[in-house]
Design a protein around this motif. Structure first.
Motif, short mmCIF file in Angstrom:
data_model
loop_
_atom_site.label_atom_id
_atom_site.label_comp_id
_atom_site.label_asym_id
_atom_site.label_seq_id
_atom_site.Cartn_x
_atom_site.Cartn_y
_atom_site.Cartn_z
N ALA A 137 0.82 -1.22 0.00
CA ALA A 137 0.00 0.00 0.00
C ALA A 137 0.85 1.27 0.00
CB ALA A 137 -0.95 -0.01 1.20
N GLY A 138 2.01 1.22 0.66
CA GLY A 138 2.83 2.42 0.76
C GLY A 138 3.79 2.61 -0.41
N VAL A 139 3.75 1.73 -1.39
CA VAL A 139 4.70 1.82 -2.51
C VAL A 139 3.96 2.34 -3.75
CG1 VAL A 139 6.35 0.52 -3.93
CG2 VAL A 139 5.92 -0.19 -1.56
N GLU A 140 4.55 3.35 -4.40
CA GLU A 140 3.89 3.90 -5.59
C GLU A 140 3.70 2.81 -6.64
OE1 GLU A 140 4.50 7.22 -9.12
OE2 GLU A 140 6.11 6.90 -7.68
N ARG A 141 2.49 2.74 -7.22
CA ARG A 141 2.19 1.71 -8.20
C ARG A 141 2.17 2.32 -9.60
NH1 ARG A 141 -2.81 -2.40 -8.34
NH2 ARG A 141 -2.64 -3.01 -10.54
N VAL A 142 2.80 1.62 -10.53
CA VAL A 142 2.74 2.03 -11.93
C VAL A 142 2.27 0.84 -12.74
CG1 VAL A 142 4.11 2.77 -13.92
CG2 VAL A 142 4.62 3.71 -11.65
N ASP A 143 1.17 1.01 -13.49
CA ASP A 143 0.65 -0.08 -14.31
C ASP A 143 1.46 -0.19 -15.60
OD1 ASP A 143 -1.22 -0.83 -12.50
OD2 ASP A 143 -2.93 0.11 -13.52
N VAL A 144 1.68 -1.42 -16.02
CA VAL A 144 2.45 -1.66 -17.25
C VAL A 144 1.48 -1.69 -18.43
CG1 VAL A 144 3.91 -3.32 -18.47
CG2 VAL A 144 4.14 -3.03 -15.99
N ASP A 145 1.76 -0.88 -19.43
CA ASP A 145 0.90 -0.83 -20.62
C ASP A 145 1.62 -1.54 -21.76
OD1 ASP A 145 -0.67 -0.25 -22.77
OD2 ASP A 145 -0.38 1.94 -22.68
N VAL A 146 1.16 -2.75 -22.07
CA VAL A 146 1.86 -3.53 -23.10
C VAL A 146 1.57 -2.98 -24.50
CG1 VAL A 146 1.88 -5.63 -21.69
CG2 VAL A 146 0.04 -5.29 -23.35
N ASP A 147 0.59 -2.07 -24.59
CA ASP A 147 0.28 -1.47 -25.90
C ASP A 147 1.03 -0.16 -26.13
OD1 ASP A 147 -1.52 -3.50 -26.57
OD2 ASP A 147 -3.04 -2.58 -25.27
N ALA A 148 1.79 0.29 -25.13
CA ALA A 148 2.53 1.55 -25.32
C ALA A 148 3.54 1.36 -26.45
CB ALA A 148 3.25 1.92 -24.02
N ARG A 149 3.64 2.34 -27.33
CA ARG A 149 4.59 2.21 -28.44
C ARG A 149 5.57 3.38 -28.46
NH1 ARG A 149 3.18 -1.96 -27.75
NH2 ARG A 149 1.95 -3.35 -29.05
#
Ligand code: MCA
Ligand code: AMP
Length: 485
Positions: free
Chosen positions: A110-122
């Motif tokens: 909960a205390g760690v910043e979350r970044v979602d991985v976007d596999v469609d990012a180009r």
């Protein structure tokens, strides 16, 4: 240093690099360069980044992106219990956690910043310039010892590159190979060999999401050339073969079947050879050393041995007092020590444990006992520590399970051992002195307790109740006497 993944820079852009599940999720090298490049741009400058390592496309993209940025990745077991996860997070102090969109992250994160991985990012698809040096950490992989919580092995970029290139030499592994496996992605076997390996070669990997013989049959029938697995997986294949001719046919098509992480019993070697005409080859490694030895694709596949040292790896057997064994006779047992560019640098925040693991002249003490045949083949015969258990290919410390069990109110005393198991290699047995002999805790209760704190693969499969644990005059538990207690 040169790039860890040359194929991502001006490589075979249209070729499929990664495929997950039954095939609907995949990325070409060009697409992976874009998606991992976006991760790299996001994490650049960080010290360490955690990866919620579910067996999904996002995990592979995240780790490749972190490595492209010259940052260290800390893969997390998505089934970790809260106590184990909290320890790993405190110890490694990641600046953020990369996860698949929608993944449910438990309380310790909960205390760690979350970044979602976007596999469609180009983005531009341009792979950022790799400025890391070969001694910089690539991965921090947590591995169990005999006592205490798991230690973070700091694996440098040099080790990843050299181990994968040595395996390419031993296995004639090229960009034409298509690997299939269903290994977890938070350990060296599944992540380094199973994902980074094919990407370094410019080949492909098809991850099953979850291991099963149907997936193995499907992928080997559909052009996969190599299979990686732990002995439990090959055991399940051997069990299925008599009633599954399609599986036998598919295995017969493979170029290479490789087993590792624990010993594959000769009986399973024989059953697979008889049903498919294929010999499984074994390689021997450790989280701390990556790969040390292997049976070579062009060598004799001798069942029950782990082959010969890989190029660049120095390997010796030593006696109890550290004296190297002289001539190899196939009989004299010694501890394996290794030295070479494949080794880890240190245990994170544990200078004491790091110092104890190496000799003064830089040999790593593996704790594995072996004999060497006159022609150099290594045959592993056991382990120095009885308090390390290998179950399903996972290394598990008896001490960490004992500590977790002692936190259960119904447990007064606890000792943990490993017993032979046809499927898992070893199964975890908990010997318990109950707080209340009238209502001793059952296996389900204790398994859920350990799974929730540590990890499901660390849960006891058998619980035995005793009035007292056998102890010596010093009060130390005599584990070897437990069977007679
Ligand atoms: C069962 N489960 C539970 C409980 N009981 N969950 C919570 N609480 C409980 N009480 C769940 C499990 O989480 C799992 O969930 C399912 O039930 C089955 O669990 P399990 O029996 O553990 O799985 P299995 O099917 O028997 O697994 C066998 C396996 C696995 C697939 C071979 O052991 C495995 O993947 N091993 C690979 C280990 C490995 O990669 N080692 C490399 C490290 P669910 O159904 O959701 O899965 S060694 C290394 O890296 C070195 C370098 C080397 O040499 O390779
Ligand atoms: P880990 O710490 O999980 O990386 O596990 C490393 C240990 O797995 C080694 O020290 C060995 O005991 C064991 N191991 C790996 N590969 C093999 C193999 N092919 N045969 C026997 N044991 C193996």
């Amino acid at each position: 240093m040169s790039s860890l993944f040359p194929a991502l820079v001006g490589g075979p852009g249209e070729q499929v690099a990664l495929r997950f599940g039954d095939g609907e999720r995949s990325l070409t090298y060009g697409e992976l360069a874009g998606a991992a490049g976006a991760v790299a741009a996001r994490v650049r400058g960080a010290d360490r980044v955690a990866v919620w390592a579910t067996p999904e496309l996002e995990t592979a993209v995240a780790v490749v992106g972190v490595l492209l940025a010259g940052v260290a990745a800390v893969p997390l077991n998505p089934k970790s219990g809260e106590k184990e996860l909290a320890h790993i997070l405190t110890d490694s102090a990641p600046s953020l956690v990369l996860a698949a969109p929608g993944a449910d992250l438990p309380a310790p994160l909960a205390g760690v910043e979350r970044v979602d991985v976007d596999v469609d990012a180009r983005g531009t698809g341009a792979v950022p310039k790799d400025r890391a040096t070969e001694g910089d950490p690539a991965l921090i992989v947590y591995t169990s010892g005999t006592t205490g919580p798991p230690k973070g092995a700091v694996i440098p970029r040099r080790a990843v590159a050299t181990t994968l290139d040595a395996l390419a030499d031993a296995w004639q592994w090229t960009a034409d190979d298509v690997l299939v496996h269903g290994l977890p992605l938070f350990h060296v076997h599944g992540l380094v060999l199973g994902i980074l390996g094919p990407l370094r070669r410019g080949g492909s990997v098809r991850h099953l999401g979850r291991f099963g013989t149907e997936g193995v049959t499907r992928e080997l029938t559909d052009g996969a050339t190599m299979l990686f697995g732990v002995p439990t997986m090959y055991h399940r294949i051997a069990e299925a073969l008599p009633t599954d001719p399609e599986l036998a046919k598919a295995l017969g098509l493979a170029r290479l079947l490789v087993s590792g992480s624990a010993a594959l019993p000769v009986h399973d070697h024989r059953r697979i050879l008889a049903a498919t005409g294929q010999r499984v080859i074994e390689r021997y490694g450790m989280t701390e050393t990556l790969m040390n030895t292997s049976v070579r694709a062009d060598g004799e596949a001798r069942a029950g041995t782990v082959g010969v040292p890989l190029p660049g790896v120095e390997l010796r057997l030593v006696e109890e007092d550290g004296t190297p064994l002289g001539a190899y006779d196939g009989e004299t047992v010694g501890e394996i020590q290794v030295r070479g560019p494949n080794l880890f640098t240190e245990y994170l925040n544990r200078p004491d444990a790091t110092a104890a693991a190496f000799t003064a002249d830089g040999w790593f003490r593996t704790g594995d006992m072996a004999v060497r045949e006159p022609d150099g083949y290594v045959r592993i015969v056991g382990r120095k520590a009885t308090d390390l258990i290998k179950s399903g290919g996972y290394k598990i410390g008896a001490g960490e399970i004992e500590n977790a069990l002692l936190e259960h109110p119904a447990v007064r005393e606890a000792a943990v051992t490993g017993e032979p198991d046809a499927d898992l290699g070893e199964r975890i047995v908990a010997w318990i002195v109950p707080t209340d002999p009238q209502s001793p805790p059952g296996v389900e209760e204790l398994a859920a307790h350990v799974a929730g704190r540590l990890a499901p693969h660390k849960r006891p499969r058998v619980v035995r109740h005793l009035d007292a644990l056998p102890r010596n005059d010093m009060g130390k538990i005599m584990k070897r006497a437990l069977g007679d207690a």
